[in-house]
Design an enzyme around this catalytic site. Structure first.
Site, PDB file in Angstrom:
ATOM      1  N   HIS A  76      43.361   2.228  20.634  1.00  0.00           N
ATOM      2  CA  HIS A  76      44.036   1.452  19.785  1.00  0.00           C
ATOM      3  C   HIS A  76      43.139   0.217  18.986  1.00  0.00           C
ATOM      4  O   HIS A  76      43.289  -0.267  17.893  1.00  0.00           O
ATOM      5  CB  HIS A  76      45.255   0.625  20.193  1.00  0.00           C
ATOM      6  CG  HIS A  76      44.960  -0.600  21.152  1.00  0.00           C
ATOM      7  ND1 HIS A  76      44.945  -0.636  22.265  1.00  0.00           N
ATOM      8  CD2 HIS A  76      44.825  -1.799  20.570  1.00  0.00           C
ATOM      9  CE1 HIS A  76      44.877  -1.806  22.610  1.00  0.00           C
ATOM     10  NE2 HIS A  76      44.552  -2.465  21.824  1.00  0.00           N
ATOM     11  N   ASP A 121      45.360   5.584  25.730  1.00  0.00           N
ATOM     12  CA  ASP A 121      44.826   4.548  25.102  1.00  0.00           C
ATOM     13  C   ASP A 121      43.259   4.303  25.468  1.00  0.00           C
ATOM     14  O   ASP A 121      42.946   3.432  26.319  1.00  0.00           O
ATOM     15  CB  ASP A 121      45.445   3.189  25.244  1.00  0.00           C
ATOM     16  CG  ASP A 121      45.224   2.309  24.363  1.00  0.00           C
ATOM     17  OD1 ASP A 121      44.425   2.354  23.384  1.00  0.00           O
ATOM     18  OD2 ASP A 121      45.650   1.013  24.655  1.00  0.00           O
ATOM     19  N   GLN A 208      45.736 -11.572  23.568  1.00  0.00           N
ATOM     20  CA  GLN A 208      45.141 -11.364  22.377  1.00  0.00           C
ATOM     21  C   GLN A 208      43.635 -11.285  22.429  1.00  0.00           C
ATOM     22  O   GLN A 208      43.068 -12.398  22.725  1.00  0.00           O
ATOM     23  CB  GLN A 208      45.454 -12.152  21.053  1.00  0.00           C
ATOM     24  CG  GLN A 208      47.025 -12.073  20.891  1.00  0.00           C
ATOM     25  CD  GLN A 208      47.718 -13.445  21.252  1.00  0.00           C
ATOM     26  OE1 GLN A 208      47.229 -13.892  22.339  1.00  0.00           O
ATOM     27  NE2 GLN A 208      48.838 -13.680  20.688  1.00  0.00           N
ATOM     28  N   GLY A 209      42.760 -10.241  21.995  1.00  0.00           N
ATOM     29  CA  GLY A 209      41.491 -10.353  22.116  1.00  0.00           C
ATOM     30  C   GLY A 209      40.862  -9.716  23.137  1.00  0.00           C
ATOM     31  O   GLY A 209      39.673  -9.508  23.182  1.00  0.00           O
ATOM     32  N   ASP A 210      41.619  -9.282  24.325  1.00  0.00           N
ATOM     33  CA  ASP A 210      41.220  -8.741  25.394  1.00  0.00           C
ATOM     34  C   ASP A 210      41.169  -7.168  25.392  1.00  0.00           C
ATOM     35  O   ASP A 210      40.798  -6.571  26.146  1.00  0.00           O
ATOM     36  CB  ASP A 210      41.902  -9.048  26.721  1.00  0.00           C
ATOM     37  CG  ASP A 210      41.560 -10.743  26.920  1.00  0.00           C
ATOM     38  OD1 ASP A 210      40.245 -10.929  26.841  1.00  0.00           O
ATOM     39  OD2 ASP A 210      42.219 -11.428  27.345  1.00  0.00           O
ATOM     40  N   SER A 211      41.990  -6.500  24.399  1.00  0.00           N
ATOM     41  CA  SER A 211      42.044  -5.016  24.324  1.00  0.00           C
ATOM     42  C   SER A 211      40.845  -4.301  24.670  1.00  0.00           C
ATOM     43  O   SER A 211      39.666  -4.770  24.147  1.00  0.00           O
ATOM     44  CB  SER A 211      42.641  -4.874  22.947  1.00  0.00           C
ATOM     45  OG  SER A 211      43.971  -4.784  22.953  1.00  0.00           O
TER      46      SER A 211
END
Length: 264
Positions: A76, A121, A208-211
């Protein structure tokens, strides 16, 4: 609802400024209660060289150095499979503004076949030039390590709705079994493809931002091994909502085949 722990376009632009050292971020308002998000909440600062295979990606995601030319991240976080020279990878530092940071552009993206937003993913980003001065992170190819206590690390938000971080943060999170995790998410988990970790009481999580960043632990020989890829979750570090990660062991052979096809 947005379920990923990736940054929006505006936040990704802000991250680029953080990396370049040209912006100081103030904490924004908390995210809406119905948002699915993935930074390391409840973490502490990692030491330089502690996790040398960690990668920061310019679109606002994390990753791990799979080989000298390939970064393993989340599907993603990237577009369709094909030529892509728009991504910059930052490597070799915990401080994104360090003068010793390594930056390399991408030249190709491989997104998991059949990815449609639910499961599968994972993705590989091929770098334009190899990074030969850093070690790689091996991936689990059996379920033997899909349990116990894991480590997560990233430059994402330190709390839900928070700012991105200049310094790499780390935390430990315990395994959560599929049935418990699936009950928390009302059946949205894909048990064969996803693995969960977190505390019932919350307080520690990716955000948020660790994906795309790795979840890892020690193997039988004491070496780090990647068991998960930061994927999604409800909020950040909320009680009874563990983080959800791509289960690397399930996709290990597909990842290896894709890596071979990319020359890495």
């Amino acid at each position: 609802m947005v379920r990923w722990r990736r940054l929006s376009g505006l936040l990704a632009a802000a991250l680029a400024a953080v990396t370049a050292g040209s912006l100081t971020l103030a904490a924004p308002a908390a995210a809406a209660d119905d948002s699915f998000t993935p930074n390391v909440v409840g973490g502490t600062r990692a030491a330089q060289g502690e996790f040398p295979w960690m990668v920061r990606l310019s679109m606002g995601c994390g990753g791990a150095l799979y080989s000298s030319r390939l970064v393993l991240t989340a599907a993603h976080c990237v577009g369709a499979t094909g030529t892509n020279t728009s991504i910059t990878a930052t490597l070799g530092v915990v401080d994104l503004q360090s003068a010793s940071r390594i930056t390399v552009r991408s030249n190709y993206v491989y997104r998991a076949p059949g990815y449609n937003g639910a499961g599968k993913d994972w993705a590989l980003i091929r770098l334009a030039t190899p990074v030969t001065t850093l070690p790689t992170l091996k991936i689990a190819n059996t379920t033997a390590y899909d349990n116990g206590t894991f480590t997560v690390a990233g430059w994402g938000a330190p709390y839900e709705g928070g700012p991105q971080q200049r310094y790499l943060l780390k935390a430990n999170v315990p395994f959560v079994d599929d049935n418990t995790c699936n009950a928390s998410y009302s059946g949205d988990l894909i048990p064969a493809e996803e693995i969960c970790a977190g505390y019932t009481s919350g307080g520690v999580d990716t955000c948020q931002g660790d994906s795309g960043g790795p979840m890892f632990r020690r193997d039988a020989a004491g070496a780090w091994i990647q068991v998960g890829i930061v994927s999604w979750g409800y909020g950040c570090a909320r009680p009874n909502f563990p983080g959800v990660y791509t289960q690397v062991s399930y996709f290990a052979s597909a990842i290896a085949s894709a890596a071979a096809s990319l020359g890495g």
